[in-house]
Design a protein around this motif. Sequence first.
Motif, PDB file in Angstrom:
ATOM      1  N   TYR A   1      -0.392   8.710 -13.698  1.00  0.00           N
ATOM      2  CA  TYR A   1      -0.402   8.019 -15.282  1.00  0.00           C
ATOM      3  C   TYR A   1      -1.698   8.357 -15.882  1.00  0.00           C
ATOM      4  N   SER A   2      -1.964   8.899 -16.914  1.00  0.00           N
ATOM      5  CA  SER A   2      -2.908   9.644 -17.272  1.00  0.00           C
ATOM      6  C   SER A   2      -3.837   8.795 -18.463  1.00  0.00           C
ATOM      7  N   GLY A   3      -4.122   7.321 -17.819  1.00  0.00           N
ATOM      8  CA  GLY A   3      -4.636   6.359 -18.645  1.00  0.00           C
ATOM      9  C   GLY A   3      -5.664   5.946 -17.243  1.00  0.00           C
ATOM     10  N   ASP A   4      -6.205   4.852 -17.916  1.00  0.00           N
ATOM     11  CA  ASP A   4      -7.995   4.306 -16.978  1.00  0.00           C
ATOM     12  C   ASP A   4      -7.769   4.092 -15.757  1.00  0.00           C
ATOM     13  N   ALA A   5      -8.667   4.532 -15.027  1.00  0.00           N
ATOM     14  CA  ALA A   5      -7.973   5.057 -13.187  1.00  0.00           C
ATOM     15  C   ALA A   5      -7.765   3.718 -13.127  1.00  0.00           C
ATOM     16  N   ASP A   6      -9.342   3.080 -13.459  1.00  0.00           N
ATOM     17  CA  ASP A   6      -9.332   1.205 -12.899  1.00  0.00           C
ATOM     18  C   ASP A   6      -7.973   0.543 -13.447  1.00  0.00           C
ATOM     19  N   THR A   7      -7.392   0.900 -14.764  1.00  0.00           N
ATOM     20  CA  THR A   7      -6.519   0.419 -14.698  1.00  0.00           C
ATOM     21  C   THR A   7      -4.627   0.399 -14.293  1.00  0.00           C
ATOM     22  N   THR A   8      -4.801   1.585 -14.383  1.00  0.00           N
ATOM     23  CA  THR A   8      -3.588   2.468 -13.556  1.00  0.00           C
ATOM     24  C   THR A   8      -3.685   2.166 -11.604  1.00  0.00           C
ATOM     25  N   ALA A   9      -5.125   1.882 -11.012  1.00  0.00           N
ATOM     26  CA  ALA A   9      -4.956   0.915 -10.392  1.00  0.00           C
ATOM     27  C   ALA A   9      -4.555  -0.304  -9.853  1.00  0.00           C
ATOM     28  N   HIS A  10      -5.068  -1.324 -11.012  1.00  0.00           N
ATOM     29  CA  HIS A  10      -4.254  -2.197 -10.694  1.00  0.00           C
ATOM     30  C   HIS A  10      -2.765  -2.093 -11.616  1.00  0.00           C
ATOM     31  N   HIS A  11      -1.823  -1.393 -12.067  1.00  0.00           N
ATOM     32  CA  HIS A  11      -1.167  -1.725 -12.524  1.00  0.00           C
ATOM     33  C   HIS A  11      -0.181  -1.408 -11.091  1.00  0.00           C
ATOM     34  N   LEU A  12      -0.629  -0.606 -10.321  1.00  0.00           N
ATOM     35  CA  LEU A  12       0.096  -0.118  -9.493  1.00  0.00           C
ATOM     36  C   LEU A  12      -0.170  -0.749  -7.999  1.00  0.00           C
TER      37      LEU A  12
ATOM     38  N   LEU B   1       0.864  -1.067  -0.488  1.00  0.00           N
ATOM     39  CA  LEU B   1      -0.056  -0.320  -0.308  1.00  0.00           C
ATOM     40  C   LEU B   1       0.827   0.898  -0.070  1.00  0.00           C
ATOM     41  N   ASN B   2       1.678   1.238   0.867  1.00  0.00           N
ATOM     42  CA  ASN B   2       2.801   2.716   0.826  1.00  0.00           C
ATOM     43  C   ASN B   2       3.097   2.650  -0.832  1.00  0.00           C
ATOM     44  N   ILE B   3       3.825   1.292  -1.203  1.00  0.00           N
ATOM     45  CA  ILE B   3       4.541   1.461  -2.779  1.00  0.00           C
ATOM     46  C   ILE B   3       3.442   2.672  -3.880  1.00  0.00           C
ATOM     47  N   VAL B   4       2.166   1.786  -3.492  1.00  0.00           N
ATOM     48  CA  VAL B   4       1.422   2.173  -4.187  1.00  0.00           C
ATOM     49  C   VAL B   4       1.141   3.557  -4.898  1.00  0.00           C
ATOM     50  N   GLN B   5       0.841   3.777  -2.520  1.00  0.00           N
ATOM     51  CA  GLN B   5       1.194   5.338  -3.046  1.00  0.00           C
ATOM     52  C   GLN B   5       1.385   6.474  -3.092  1.00  0.00           C
ATOM     53  N   ALA B   6       3.149   6.114  -3.210  1.00  0.00           N
ATOM     54  CA  ALA B   6       4.398   6.467  -3.371  1.00  0.00           C
ATOM     55  C   ALA B   6       4.193   6.829  -4.512  1.00  0.00           C
ATOM     56  N   ALA B   7       3.962   5.360  -5.776  1.00  0.00           N
ATOM     57  CA  ALA B   7       4.070   5.191  -6.994  1.00  0.00           C
ATOM     58  C   ALA B   7       3.566   6.549  -7.827  1.00  0.00           C
ATOM     59  N   GLY B   8       1.981   6.403  -7.511  1.00  0.00           N
ATOM     60  CA  GLY B   8       1.218   7.307  -7.648  1.00  0.00           C
ATOM     61  C   GLY B   8       1.092   9.105  -7.597  1.00  0.00           C
TER      62      GLY B   8
ATOM     63  N   GLN C   1      -9.778  -4.186 -19.184  1.00  0.00           N
ATOM     64  CA  GLN C   1      -7.996  -4.348 -18.204  1.00  0.00           C
ATOM     65  C   GLN C   1      -7.487  -5.354 -18.452  1.00  0.00           C
ATOM     66  N   GLU C   2      -8.237  -6.634 -18.887  1.00  0.00           N
ATOM     67  CA  GLU C   2      -7.225  -7.419 -19.282  1.00  0.00           C
ATOM     68  C   GLU C   2      -6.088  -6.720 -20.264  1.00  0.00           C
ATOM     69  N   LYS C   3      -6.849  -6.023 -21.422  1.00  0.00           N
ATOM     70  CA  LYS C   3      -6.092  -5.682 -22.879  1.00  0.00           C
ATOM     71  C   LYS C   3      -5.201  -4.074 -22.548  1.00  0.00           C
ATOM     72  N   GLU C   4      -5.877  -3.701 -21.213  1.00  0.00           N
ATOM     73  CA  GLU C   4      -4.782  -2.134 -21.539  1.00  0.00           C
ATOM     74  C   GLU C   4      -3.562  -3.178 -20.531  1.00  0.00           C
ATOM     75  N   LEU C   5      -4.050  -3.596 -19.350  1.00  0.00           N
ATOM     76  CA  LEU C   5      -2.812  -4.297 -18.337  1.00  0.00           C
ATOM     77  C   LEU C   5      -1.701  -4.840 -19.878  1.00  0.00           C
TER      78      LEU C   5
END
Length: 603
Positions: A324-335, A312-319, A551-555
């Motif tokens: 990332y300017s793409g889809d918010a759901d994809t960004t969340a799962h990528h991070l 969770l700390n890394i997700v917070q830091a990386a974001g 989301q599978e396609k985007e990830l």
Amino acid sequence: MHTRTGIQAVCAAGTAVLLAISPAPAGADERVTAPDRDAVAVGYGGAVSSVDPDATEAGMEILRSGGNAVDAAIATAAALGVTEPYSGGFGGGGYLVYYSAADGEIRTIDGRETAPAAMGEDAFLYEDGEPIPFGEAVTSGLGVGAPGAPATWEYAVKEWGRKPLTQVMRPAIRIAEEGFVVDATFQEQTAANQERFSAFPETVRLFLPDGRPPEPGTVLRNPDLAETYRAFAREGAGVLDGGIGADIAATAAEPPVDPDSTRNVRPGLLTAEDVAGYEVIERDPTHVTYRGLDVYGMAPSSSGGSTVGQALNIVQAAGERAPYSGDADTTAHHLMLEASKLAYADRNVYVGDPDHVDVPLDTLLSQEYANERACFVDTAAAQQAPVAPGDARGSDGCTAAAPPSDEGSEGPSTTHLVTADHQGNVVSYTFSIEQTGGSGITVPGRGFILNNELTDFEFEVTDSGVGAANLPGPGKRPRSSMAPTIVLKDGKPFLALGSPGGATIITTVLQLLVDRVDRGLTLPEAMAAPRLSQRNLPTTQAEPAFFGTEQEKELSALGHTFTETRVIGAATALEFLDDRRIQAVAEPHRRGGGHAAVLRPQR
């Protein structure tokens, strides 16, 4: 809504079918209706959610009688020891996280099994230093640790409960005596274990009536376990200092194997002194702040709280570093997937029993270290796993400290429950016997299967030294991934959650938090969503419903690769809503679906 347990539901249906231990089953062609299952319940006054209707009802019975969340949690756990005997019970252990409304504090119990005093680092090695086959360790006395469940149950009720243990155990005793309705999941799990269960006459007698798995709709009784529970209700964990403890040790030391079996069942090292001397440890919880929420979990010997918190700390830091300017759901799962790789890399190298190894826990949970680890996260491209651990001992997360390491061989069969009461107390409790069916060895005359938790130890150390933190040792607790979690918002309970699933427990809890907090899904939506599990492996595991989605396609376009797995986890959770309402949520489908209930349902 389900309101009747075990045989009560059977009698109400007008049929009585008993697949008993003794005498032989009668009326085996008859079938009865299993209890209803509700995946979501909203209301007031208290709540219970577990994987099983009878167990949830056991907890609700205690709440209705004036018990608190702790009493209800132990009643539910004891009932799961009857109805989910392949996932957890009297012969296993686990971790309990408790929020006390009286003082706003989080407390935790480390009830993990311990290795025998005679167990050395080479316990799972041949004389030439090669590790024994993992399957032989699983189904053996060698993998059996001193159980922690009895001491956990007694400690929790004595320290934080309101009811005596004799009353708390009453629903589970009744279910064991009168029986519960077998469902398809129980039959499937029995069938999957039939070959190894067949090596042990006592396990056959209990779980393979007529030599085959019981049929869904029939009723399974366990009067031996009822007697064990009665003794425990009277004497508490002191029963382990008498005949029951001696039987546990003797069964592990010399497993009672069918003379006709060809299976090589290794003897164990457990003694009566190991069993009787077991003690739980009340540890400080792990804690991180995520999006303004306080996330509390289980400290080592579990790796659940540290790895979820670090991710969770890394997700917070990386974001924050490079949105990332793409889809918010994809960004969340990528991070989430990228953070998971890094947190697991550190987990595998640094986390073990803190009473035996130096775990750099403060560093692993610090936001500063996570900021450094986030230097490896590219918001536009996936890292190729496995990745190396950071230098946690030097507090330099951007420097590789060792080669990538294996995640271990933690078994997937565990169970989780959550409870709350009208005073605002909350419990999140995960417990296990390790593999589905544990060691496969039932203690004769006692009605429960022994764990094989010691197989969570690393069997050997690599040439580069990886694995040393989690080697066997006298009295040592093997590393676990169990991650019972409680989240506070403005100092008050917001979420309580956890899951079974071996090493995927961490990723399941992580994804539930990311989906609920970052993606804004409701808790039922987050529970039902397809799950992903990235554990610093070359590919990410994904449930079937994920494939073919946008989301599978985007990830995939970001460089993630996926392999299909049938199911990931079987979570239960609570969310605390406005107007003192509680939303209890269980799995709608995974592992046959769970059951959630509240004391006073919202109209």
